[in-house]
Design a protein around this motif. Sequence first.
Motif, PDB file in Angstrom:
ATOM      1  N   THR A 196       0.819  -1.217   0.000  1.00 36.42           N
ATOM      2  CA  THR A 196       0.000   0.000   0.000  1.00 36.42           C
ATOM      3  C   THR A 196       0.859   1.277   0.000  1.00 36.42           C
ATOM      4  O   THR A 196       0.635   2.161  -0.836  1.00 36.42           O
ATOM      5  CB  THR A 196      -0.974  -0.017   1.197  1.00 36.42           C
ATOM      6  OG1 THR A 196      -1.748  -1.222   1.118  1.00 36.42           O
ATOM      7  CG2 THR A 196      -1.908   1.169   1.171  1.00 36.42           C
ATOM      8  N   PRO A 197       1.865   1.409   0.874  1.00 38.79           N
ATOM      9  CA  PRO A 197       2.673   2.639   0.807  1.00 38.79           C
ATOM     10  C   PRO A 197       3.470   2.764  -0.488  1.00 38.79           C
ATOM     11  O   PRO A 197       3.737   3.874  -0.948  1.00 38.79           O
ATOM     12  CB  PRO A 197       3.611   2.536   2.012  1.00 38.79           C
ATOM     13  CG  PRO A 197       3.486   1.150   2.530  1.00 38.79           C
ATOM     14  CD  PRO A 197       2.206   0.567   2.036  1.00 38.79           C
ATOM     15  N   GLY A 256       2.099   5.929  -1.727  1.00 37.78           N
ATOM     16  CA  GLY A 256       3.039   6.829  -1.075  1.00 37.78           C
ATOM     17  C   GLY A 256       2.694   6.979   0.392  1.00 37.78           C
ATOM     18  O   GLY A 256       1.549   6.717   0.791  1.00 37.78           O
ATOM     19  N   ARG A 257       3.662   7.354   1.184  1.00 30.55           N
ATOM     20  CA  ARG A 257       3.386   7.595   2.603  1.00 30.55           C
ATOM     21  C   ARG A 257       2.709   8.960   2.739  1.00 30.55           C
ATOM     22  O   ARG A 257       2.806   9.796   1.850  1.00 30.55           O
ATOM     23  CB  ARG A 257       4.689   7.541   3.412  1.00 30.55           C
ATOM     24  CG  ARG A 257       5.343   6.168   3.313  1.00 30.55           C
ATOM     25  CD  ARG A 257       6.518   5.979   4.242  1.00 30.55           C
ATOM     26  NE  ARG A 257       7.149   4.687   3.971  1.00 30.55           N
ATOM     27  CZ  ARG A 257       6.711   3.526   4.451  1.00 30.55           C
ATOM     28  NH1 ARG A 257       5.670   3.491   5.252  1.00 30.55           N
ATOM     29  NH2 ARG A 257       7.314   2.385   4.139  1.00 30.55           N
ATOM     30  N   ALA A 258       2.031   9.154   3.868  1.00 25.47           N
ATOM     31  CA  ALA A 258       1.262  10.388   4.099  1.00 25.47           C
ATOM     32  C   ALA A 258       2.129  11.615   3.794  1.00 25.47           C
ATOM     33  O   ALA A 258       3.241  11.735   4.295  1.00 25.47           O
ATOM     34  CB  ALA A 258       0.763  10.424   5.538  1.00 25.47           C
ATOM     35  N   GLY A 259       1.589  12.506   2.973  1.00 17.33           N
ATOM     36  CA  GLY A 259       2.292  13.744   2.657  1.00 17.33           C
ATOM     37  C   GLY A 259       3.359  13.606   1.591  1.00 17.33           C
ATOM     38  O   GLY A 259       3.977  14.597   1.207  1.00 17.33           O
ATOM     39  N   GLU A 260       3.584  12.375   1.109  1.00 17.54           N
ATOM     40  CA  GLU A 260       4.580  12.180   0.051  1.00 17.54           C
ATOM     41  C   GLU A 260       3.895  11.789  -1.251  1.00 17.54           C
ATOM     42  O   GLU A 260       2.801  11.238  -1.246  1.00 17.54           O
ATOM     43  CB  GLU A 260       5.558  11.057   0.432  1.00 17.54           C
ATOM     44  CG  GLU A 260       6.574  11.458   1.463  1.00 17.54           C
ATOM     45  CD  GLU A 260       7.466  10.283   1.869  1.00 17.54           C
ATOM     46  OE1 GLU A 260       7.484   9.282   1.116  1.00 17.54           O
ATOM     47  OE2 GLU A 260       8.093  10.364   2.923  1.00 17.54           O
ATOM     48  N   GLN A 261       4.597  12.062  -2.342  1.00 12.22           N
ATOM     49  CA  GLN A 261       4.083  11.640  -3.646  1.00 12.22           C
ATOM     50  C   GLN A 261       4.205  10.115  -3.757  1.00 12.22           C
ATOM     51  O   GLN A 261       5.148   9.531  -3.221  1.00 12.22           O
ATOM     52  CB  GLN A 261       4.947  12.280  -4.728  1.00 12.22           C
ATOM     53  CG  GLN A 261       4.155  13.115  -5.710  1.00 12.22           C
ATOM     54  CD  GLN A 261       4.863  13.221  -7.048  1.00 12.22           C
ATOM     55  OE1 GLN A 261       6.046  12.921  -7.163  1.00 12.22           O
ATOM     56  NE2 GLN A 261       4.129  13.649  -8.054  1.00 12.22           N
ATOM     57  N   PRO A 262       3.278   9.469  -4.480  1.00 11.06           N
ATOM     58  CA  PRO A 262       3.454   8.027  -4.706  1.00 11.06           C
ATOM     59  C   PRO A 262       4.797   7.763  -5.410  1.00 11.06           C
ATOM     60  O   PRO A 262       5.149   8.499  -6.338  1.00 11.06           O
ATOM     61  CB  PRO A 262       2.280   7.670  -5.623  1.00 11.06           C
ATOM     62  CG  PRO A 262       1.259   8.730  -5.384  1.00 11.06           C
ATOM     63  CD  PRO A 262       2.029   9.981  -5.060  1.00 11.06           C
ATOM     64  N   PRO A 263       5.525   6.738  -4.981  1.00 14.39           N
ATOM     65  CA  PRO A 263       6.862   6.466  -5.542  1.00 14.39           C
ATOM     66  C   PRO A 263       6.884   6.278  -7.053  1.00 14.39           C
ATOM     67  O   PRO A 263       7.886   6.552  -7.695  1.00 14.39           O
ATOM     68  CB  PRO A 263       7.279   5.170  -4.847  1.00 14.39           C
ATOM     69  CG  PRO A 263       6.476   5.107  -3.596  1.00 14.39           C
ATOM     70  CD  PRO A 263       5.191   5.810  -3.885  1.00 14.39           C
ATOM     71  N   LEU A 264       5.757   5.820  -7.625  1.00 13.14           N
ATOM     72  CA  LEU A 264       5.746   5.549  -9.066  1.00 13.14           C
ATOM     73  C   LEU A 264       5.040   6.650  -9.866  1.00 13.14           C
ATOM     74  O   LEU A 264       4.823   6.502 -11.074  1.00 13.14           O
ATOM     75  CB  LEU A 264       5.064   4.198  -9.334  1.00 13.14           C
ATOM     76  CG  LEU A 264       5.694   2.977  -8.648  1.00 13.14           C
ATOM     77  CD1 LEU A 264       4.857   1.722  -8.889  1.00 13.14           C
ATOM     78  CD2 LEU A 264       7.122   2.756  -9.126  1.00 13.14           C
ATOM     79  N   ALA A 265       4.687   7.734  -9.201  1.00 11.30           N
ATOM     80  CA  ALA A 265       3.939   8.811  -9.862  1.00 11.30           C
ATOM     81  C   ALA A 265       4.659   9.265 -11.133  1.00 11.30           C
ATOM     82  O   ALA A 265       5.880   9.394 -11.152  1.00 11.30           O
ATOM     83  CB  ALA A 265       3.757   9.985  -8.908  1.00 11.30           C
TER      84      ALA A 265
END
Lengths: 237, 237
Positions: free
Chosen positions: A86-87, A91-100
């Motif tokens: 899920t993270p 992405g973790r709260a306040g961060e962009q999704p890693p694969l964005a």
Amino acid sequence: MPKTLILVGHPDLVHSGTQTFLKEVATTLTDTTWWDVTTQPVDTSTQIARLQGEMRRYDRLIFQFPLYWYSMPGVFKQWLDTVWTTPFVYGRAGEQPPLASKELGLVVTFSQAPDSYRLGGREHFSLSELMRPLDALAQAAQMTMLPIFPIAQFAYMTERERQHLLVTYAQYLSLPARAHFSDRVAWFQQWLTQNAGQHPEYAAWAAALQSQQDELADLHDTLEQMRQDEEQNGRIE
Amino acid sequence: MPKTLILVGHPDLVHSGTQTFLKEVATTLTDTTWWDVTTQPVDTSTQIARLQGEMRRYDRLIFQFPLYWYSMPGVFKQWLDTVWTTPFVYGRAGEQPPLASKELGLVVTFSQAPDSYRLGGREHFSLSELMRPLDALAQAAQMTMLPIFPIAQFAYMTERERQHLLVTYAQYLSLPARAHFSDRVAWFQQWLTQNAGQHPEYAAWAAALQSQQDELADLHDTLEQMRQDEEQNGRIE
């Protein structure tokens, strides 16, 4: 050129003629990596974190698999359930999704005729409909979907059809999305030159391409018009 | 009443509160069998043939699973890829498919809000769209799809909501498809009577139902009208 990671999920990879062929094509390309997800150890969170870190280094991810009961094989899905946590997707709260903003491509092989997957066809549903779950996943990860790359009945392909597949597959892996015709020609020229060592005739083809760019552009426009006419007549999905 | 087989595919079944609850409901029903597909041995063709033979004995098959990345968990898909062989789905040449005319139901659990899965909702796609691959499989096997039975956010349900789930789930498993309201009441009455041993208050409820059939039918018509109005207003998908 994008850095591309091919994730192959096939229950019997070594015995697949299609996948062997595609792997040979992929190895001719720079900036392209081939993963067999079924052999990756994913038992510990360290192993999973390492794979996640690796995936972040690429611009384009390709899910490549044979269609099993209208979706990806269970062995691939299980890898996805395990490694795409899920993270990692949201992405973790306040961060962009890693694969964005990365691209997601789907190379889907099947043994039915190319026109089976469509309304009124033998399989009723289009690949676009059947791949909705992966589209939804791409949306969750804020990735951009590339058009599906279907490969129908590889076993029955003529040598000429395989040559065509070789070039279009290589382009799917390494050409920027929405490339114009001139980009495709330039790419093809470069690819021919690179592979002229093993295939001496390629050097002559590359030279011919160079001298015929304008004619090719005209030819392309004509072909494109024919293709569009054919689409409107419903002969191609 | 149909003979029903529930095929549960959950990677961590014993720790799932939802599945534990559903299993308790299922065990109160006659003619209903519960399979945990993840623990079945499927290594030999004999084991697979035995499972296929078992499945043919039922009228209604239920695929029951938590939604993992918009589709069934890999562990369930892998079982399906292995046990639902091509001849089992399509039938052998000149024969009817073994599962033809049987019903296929889907019990899908998820942790998002009930209205997440729809156009403009948080998850963009409806469950009907996401379940296309299983619909396609049902069509290939000539099975009849039942409406999807979604269970959203079981962990947050009130006691009253769980009671409602208990009854509607039991009906999903054992009522004939397209049952009329009077069938549902008769079913509920019988179910209350059967379970009055553990729940003494059920006997009184069953008696009350008996004496109030007509009033209930009126009430049902009113509720049904309200439901339809609400649907037209788009508050229910």
